[in-house]
Each structure stands twice: as C-alpha cells, then as structure tokens.
Write a protein that holds these residues in place. Structure first.
Motif, PDB file in Angstrom:
ATOM      1  N   GLU A  88       0.831  -1.195   0.000  1.00  0.00           N
ATOM      2  CA  GLU A  88       0.000   0.000   0.000  1.00  0.00           C
ATOM      3  C   GLU A  88       0.876   1.259   0.000  1.00  0.00           C
ATOM      4  O   GLU A  88       0.586   2.244  -0.689  1.00  0.00           O
ATOM      5  CB  GLU A  88      -0.901  -0.018   1.236  1.00  0.00           C
ATOM      6  N   SER A  89       1.976   1.188   0.762  1.00  0.00           N
ATOM      7  CA  SER A  89       2.888   2.332   0.808  1.00  0.00           C
ATOM      8  C   SER A  89       3.523   2.573  -0.554  1.00  0.00           C
ATOM      9  O   SER A  89       3.619   3.694  -1.038  1.00  0.00           O
ATOM     10  CB  SER A  89       3.971   2.091   1.862  1.00  0.00           C
ATOM     11  N   LYS A  90       3.941   1.462  -1.215  1.00  0.00           N
ATOM     12  CA  LYS A  90       4.540   1.592  -2.545  1.00  0.00           C
ATOM     13  C   LYS A  90       3.537   2.150  -3.548  1.00  0.00           C
ATOM     14  O   LYS A  90       3.875   2.975  -4.399  1.00  0.00           O
ATOM     15  CB  LYS A  90       5.075   0.241  -3.016  1.00  0.00           C
ATOM     16  N   LEU A  91       2.288   1.653  -3.452  1.00  0.00           N
ATOM     17  CA  LEU A  91       1.255   2.158  -4.360  1.00  0.00           C
ATOM     18  C   LEU A  91       1.013   3.650  -4.126  1.00  0.00           C
ATOM     19  O   LEU A  91       0.801   4.424  -5.063  1.00  0.00           O
ATOM     20  CB  LEU A  91      -0.047   1.378  -4.158  1.00  0.00           C
ATOM     21  N   GLY A  92       1.007   4.049  -2.832  1.00  0.00           N
ATOM     22  CA  GLY A  92       0.829   5.464  -2.528  1.00  0.00           C
ATOM     23  C   GLY A  92       1.950   6.312  -3.125  1.00  0.00           C
ATOM     24  O   GLY A  92       1.699   7.386  -3.692  1.00  0.00           O
ATOM     25  N   GLN A  93       3.203   5.788  -3.024  1.00  0.00           N
ATOM     26  CA  GLN A  93       4.320   6.516  -3.607  1.00  0.00           C
ATOM     27  C   GLN A  93       4.183   6.624  -5.121  1.00  0.00           C
ATOM     28  O   GLN A  93       4.468   7.674  -5.717  1.00  0.00           O
ATOM     29  CB  GLN A  93       5.635   5.821  -3.246  1.00  0.00           C
ATOM     30  N   LYS A  94       3.740   5.523  -5.748  1.00  0.00           N
ATOM     31  CA  LYS A  94       3.558   5.552  -7.202  1.00  0.00           C
ATOM     32  C   LYS A  94       2.458   6.538  -7.595  1.00  0.00           C
ATOM     33  O   LYS A  94       2.575   7.246  -8.602  1.00  0.00           O
ATOM     34  CB  LYS A  94       3.223   4.148  -7.716  1.00  0.00           C
ATOM     35  N   MET A  98       2.834   9.656  -9.993  1.00  0.00           N
ATOM     36  CA  MET A  98       1.990   9.856 -11.167  1.00  0.00           C
ATOM     37  C   MET A  98       1.307  11.225 -11.121  1.00  0.00           C
ATOM     38  O   MET A  98       1.199  11.902 -12.154  1.00  0.00           O
ATOM     39  CB  MET A  98       0.948   8.735 -11.248  1.00  0.00           C
ATOM     40  N   ASN A  99       0.824  11.633  -9.935  1.00  0.00           N
ATOM     41  CA  ASN A  99       0.204  12.952  -9.813  1.00  0.00           C
ATOM     42  C   ASN A  99       1.206  14.066 -10.129  1.00  0.00           C
ATOM     43  O   ASN A  99       0.871  15.047 -10.809  1.00  0.00           O
ATOM     44  CB  ASN A  99      -0.357  13.144  -8.401  1.00  0.00           C
ATOM     45  N   ARG A 100       2.438  13.878  -9.640  1.00  0.00           N
ATOM     46  CA  ARG A 100       3.472  14.878  -9.929  1.00  0.00           C
ATOM     47  C   ARG A 100       3.756  14.962 -11.431  1.00  0.00           C
ATOM     48  O   ARG A 100       3.868  16.055 -12.005  1.00  0.00           O
ATOM     49  CB  ARG A 100       4.752  14.535  -9.160  1.00  0.00           C
ATOM     50  N   LYS A 101       3.850  13.767 -12.066  1.00  0.00           N
ATOM     51  CA  LYS A 101       4.100  13.752 -13.509  1.00  0.00           C
ATOM     52  C   LYS A 101       2.932  14.355 -14.290  1.00  0.00           C
ATOM     53  O   LYS A 101       3.127  15.008 -15.323  1.00  0.00           O
ATOM     54  CB  LYS A 101       4.367  12.321 -13.976  1.00  0.00           C
ATOM     55  N   ASP A 102       1.691  14.109 -13.792  1.00  0.00           N
ATOM     56  CA  ASP A 102       0.530  14.706 -14.451  1.00  0.00           C
ATOM     57  C   ASP A 102       0.602  16.235 -14.400  1.00  0.00           C
ATOM     58  O   ASP A 102       0.298  16.923 -15.384  1.00  0.00           O
ATOM     59  CB  ASP A 102      -0.758  14.222 -13.778  1.00  0.00           C
ATOM     60  N   LYS A 103       0.986  16.770 -13.220  1.00  0.00           N
ATOM     61  CA  LYS A 103       1.108  18.225 -13.103  1.00  0.00           C
ATOM     62  C   LYS A 103       2.182  18.768 -14.041  1.00  0.00           C
ATOM     63  O   LYS A 103       2.003  19.782 -14.718  1.00  0.00           O
ATOM     64  CB  LYS A 103       1.439  18.597 -11.653  1.00  0.00           C
ATOM     65  N   GLU A 104       3.329  18.044 -14.086  1.00  0.00           N
ATOM     66  CA  GLU A 104       4.404  18.478 -14.982  1.00  0.00           C
ATOM     67  C   GLU A 104       3.948  18.432 -16.434  1.00  0.00           C
ATOM     68  O   GLU A 104       4.251  19.329 -17.235  1.00  0.00           O
ATOM     69  CB  GLU A 104       5.638  17.593 -14.793  1.00  0.00           C
TER      70      GLU A 104
END
Length: 513
Positions: A88-94, A98-104
């Motif tokens: 769950e922690s790894k999924l949260g990090q991913k 992904m959210n950061r990449k979407d913003k970029e």
C-alpha cells in the motif's frame, strides 16, 4: 431315659454349636467383605486421581497447542498485514509520482500551447515579409513568380539528377565492399542473441531404440513407412547418425506425443507398414484423448473442484501439453489456483470460487480451434458457454485488463497469475510468436479448396500440404504450391525461406471377405 436325655443333650449341643458357627462365619464374611469394599474404594480413589491427573495433563497439552496455533496464525496475519501495508505504501508513492508527472505534463502542455501561439504569429509575420520580398524581386528581375519557379525547378532537377547518380554509384561501390562483412556481423549477432534451448525443448522429442537395425524398418522400402508416419501424425521424423535414437520434431506437443506412442507400439509389435501405421496412429490418438480427459478429472479432484463441464475438463487436460512462455500451462494453472485460494482465504473471500477461477484463467490458450481473439476474452466466452458463474467469467476475462473488473476475485486472479509467471525459474523465452507463425502457416494452407491437411515442419521452414486427388489434379497441385508460396511471401513475416510441398496421392482400397 438316660439315653434319651443324652441324645437330646447331644442334639441341643450340635444345634447350639451350629448356631454359634453360623454367627462366627457371618461375622468373618462380613469383616472380609468390608475389607474388600474398603480396598476397592481405595483402588477406585487412586484410579480416579490418576485419571484426573491425566485429564489435566491432556487439557494443558491441548491448551498449549491451541495457544501455539493462535500465535502462529497471529504471526502469519501480522506478516501478511505488514506485506500489504508495504504494498500500500509503494502504491501510494507511485500514485504521488503519477500525480506529480501529471502536473508536470499539464504545465508542459500549457507551455507548448503558448509556444505554438507565438510560432503561428511569427509564421504570419514571415509570410507577409516573404510576399513583400517576392514582389520586389519580381519587379527587379522582370520575371513573374511562376516563371521564376519553373526555371529554378528545371535547374535543380538537372543538378539533383547528376548528384543522385554520383551518390548512388558511391553507395553501391561501398555496399559491395562492406556487404559480406556486414552480413557476417549480423548473422553472428543474431546467433548470439537467439537461444536454441527453448525451441529444442518445446519442439523436439527423442525416441530411444534398442538397436540401429530398427531405423531401417522404420524408414521402410524407399522411405514409405516414414512418409506414411509423417503424413499421419504431422511430425517430422529425423533419422540420422545419432546412436540408438530417433528425433521427433513438431511445435505441437500433442502431435509429438502421438507420434512417440505410435512409434513405441509399432516397434514393440514389429509390424511396420503404411496400413498398420495409420491404424496405430488412430488408436493412439483415441487413447491420448482419453488420457487428456483423465488428466483434467484428476487435476480437478486434486484441487477439490467439482461440477465442471466435460469440455472444460478436456481443456484442462490439454494444458498438460501446452507451454506458456516456457512454463507448463497445467502446472502454472494449478499454481495460480492454489495461490488464489490462499489469498482469498486470508481476505475472507470464497476460496473455492477463487481456486476455480485460477484454474480456468488460461483455458483460452487451449481450444482445438483458435479464433482471432485474446485468450482472456476467449476463455471468458468459453466459461460462459459451459455454465460458469459470472464471478469466475469476469476473473478470466479481466486477468489481462481486456475488460473491467467487477468482482473482488478478478484482481486476485490477476495478481496470482503475475506471481506464478514472475517467480524465478518459472519462465524462459517467449515462444508465442513462433507458435502463432506456425499456426498461421497451416491455417493459410487449409484455406484453399481441396486441401485435407497441412503440417508446418522444420521450425516453419517447410510446409507440407496434403490434397484430395479427386479435386486437385497434378497441374493444379503445381499451381496450388505457387499460390500458397506467393501468399506466404506477401502476407507473412518469417526468417529465411519457406518450402511449400503439395502432396497428391490416390489410394484404391477393397476388402476380400
């Protein structure tokens, strides 16, 4: 009178003695009985104490075992919980990544849009400047725009033609010098990068014989026996200098096993001729189909799965003779079924449904006729056809994300399929493209009228086509061979060349009764 008195006295003494003796005996018996009862009570009390002690020891032992079982289960649940929390922690990090990449990406799109607007403005400005310059040049030179273009194009054509001829000649001379060297380099790199172990393991079987004399009997006069065996089974039989061994080559393991069993029966029997070969091959195919069904039943019994349709049982049995990326499909499906049951039990879901879906998730890879559908969708349609529950059908169809997951069993099957295939040593090279190309070769030949059977042999380098002598003449067989070769050349991608052999044979059979 004295005698009578004496007798009476004696009798009275005897009676008195008997009465005294009776009372004495009764007292003795009573004392003895009380003693026995007391001893029995003492013994019973001792047994009762022993039993109570044993019962307490048994209770303490059971209590200890129960506590150990509870501790083991709690330890296991804690381990699973830690593992799930880690995932769950790894999924949260991913997700954060992904959210950061979407913003970029969004910012990048905005910048691109702004740059595009600026570019359009500059294009408009340059077009105006260009029109102005063209008008001034036309006025100075005395040529119109169309005349200037025409003169310039003619001049450029002559110059480009001269330069191109010179350039082509230089390229041809350089290619002739480097062609041999470059070809050798490409071939060596290809040999190094492509492993042959997988192709050998998945397309070759070795049939051991007692002596090399049997090889001659298997080949037959002018090779008629070996040709009949190859035509009946669709397997290439290689008889070379290998001592006491014959090589059976075919991409289809069911055909290869049929040929091996038929050869074993023919060699054991000793009667080897074309008619006998066809008879033995038919019997072997029948017994192998029965074995496939029995394998399916035994697999379901081992896994505790009941109520499957007979056609599904047959497909499960065929998994034994199919590999998926170098991994035996039946072993892979059994492994996925057990993993699904374990995971479903830990999550509080129905383990029987999960195990059923795990076993059936790859049945789309083993139908006798293979339509152009993804194996997950084909497996789902087959499961629906043979009465499986919607949960099982959705898990089969969604385990490669071809359809949307609608049940909790579906992600379990997908995860367990990935776990089984990704564990070390489960799979080697990808052979799906190779098998698909072989099947496409055979399907292409079977699409022509008059073709009875088609077998791709020698790893797809040769295609043998058997035709009906009544429908296809000798002249038409030559035409058919040419048409098939041209269609292969135009529609398929393959290494090297493919030899197309059309076989036309007429048989006349009568029976003497």
């Amino acid at each position: 009178m004295d005698i009578t008195s004496l007798v009476i006295g004696v009798l009275a003494g005897v009676v008195a003695g008997g009465i005294v003796a009776y009372f004495l005996i009764n007292m003795a018996l009573k004392a003895k009985r009380e003693k026995v009862i007391k001893e029995a009570e003492l013994e019973a009390e001792g047994i009762k104490k022993d039993k109570m002690i044993q019962a307490k020891e048994k209770f303490m032992q059971l209590k200890e075992e129960h506590e150990n079982a509870i501790k083991n289960r709690e330890r296991k649940m804690q381990s699973n919980e830690d593992r799930f929390r880690s995932k769950e922690s790894k999924l949260g990090q991913k997700m954060e990544e992904m959210n950061r990449k979407d913003k970029e990406l969004s910012n990048l799109k905005d910048n691109v849009a702004k740059q595009q607007e600026a570019l359009e403005a500059k294009k408009t400005e340059l077009a105006k400047i260009h029109q102005k310059q063209v008008a001034e040049l036309s006025k100075i030179s005395g040529y119109s725009v169309e005349e200037a273009k025409k003169n310039l194009v003619e001049a450029l054509k002559d110059e480009a033609r001269t330069d191109a001829m010179s350039f082509i000649k230089e390229i041809q001379d350089e290619a002739k010098i480097n062609a041999t060297k470059e070809a050798k380099r490409i071939v060596i790199q290809s040999i190094q990068r492509v492993a042959t172990e997988q192709a050998i393991e998945n397309s070759v079987s070795v049939f051991n014989i007692d002596s090399d004399e049997i090889k001659g009997r298997i080949i037959g006069r002018e090779g008629r026996n070996i040709r009949a065996l190859e035509a009946a089974t669709g397997v290439e039989i290689i008889v070379d200098d290998t001592p006491e061994a014959i090589i059976l080559s075919c991409f289809d393991p069911v055909r290869r096993e049929t040929a091996r069993l038929a050869l074993h029966q023919l060699v054991s029997d000793g009667r080897i001729h074309p008619a006998r070969i066809e008879e033995v091959v038919k019997k072997t195919q029948k017994s192998l189909n029965e074995e496939i069904i029995e394998t399916g039943k035994r697999t379901c019994i081992d896994l505790g799965i009941h109520g499957l349709h007979p056609e599904l049982l047959k497909m499960i049995g065929r998994m034994k003779y199919r590999s998926s990326y170098g991994q035996n499909l039946l072993q892979h499906s059994r492994e996925v079924a057990n993993l699904c049951a374990t995971m479903a039990s830990e999550l509080g879901l129905n383990p029987k449904i999960a195990k059923r879906a795990g076993l059936l998730h790859d049945i789309g890879k083993v139908p006798e006729d293979e339509p152009e559908l993804p194996h997950a969708i084909l497996g789902m349609k087959l499961a629906e056809k043979y009465g499986e529950k919607p949960d099982v059908c959705n898990a089969i169809g969604a385990h490669h994300d071809e359809i949307e997951m609608t049940t909790l069993i579906s992600p379990i099957v997908q995860v367990c399929d990935a776990v089984s295939g990704a564990r070390p040593g489960a799979r080697r090279e990808i052979v799906e493209s190779y098998i698909k190309r072989i099947q496409e070769l055979e399907s292409l030949a079977l699409s022509y009228d008059g073709v009875i059977k088609a077998y791709a042999i020698q790893a797809g380098r040769e295609l043998r086509v058997l035709v009906e002598s009544e429908k296809v003449t000798d002249e038409k067989s030559e035409e058919l061979s040419f048409l098939i070769s041209q269609q292969i050349q135009n529609e398929m991608t393959y290494p090297g060349q493919v030899k197309v052999t059309v076989i036309r044979e007429k048989r006349t059979v009568n029976y003497a009764k």
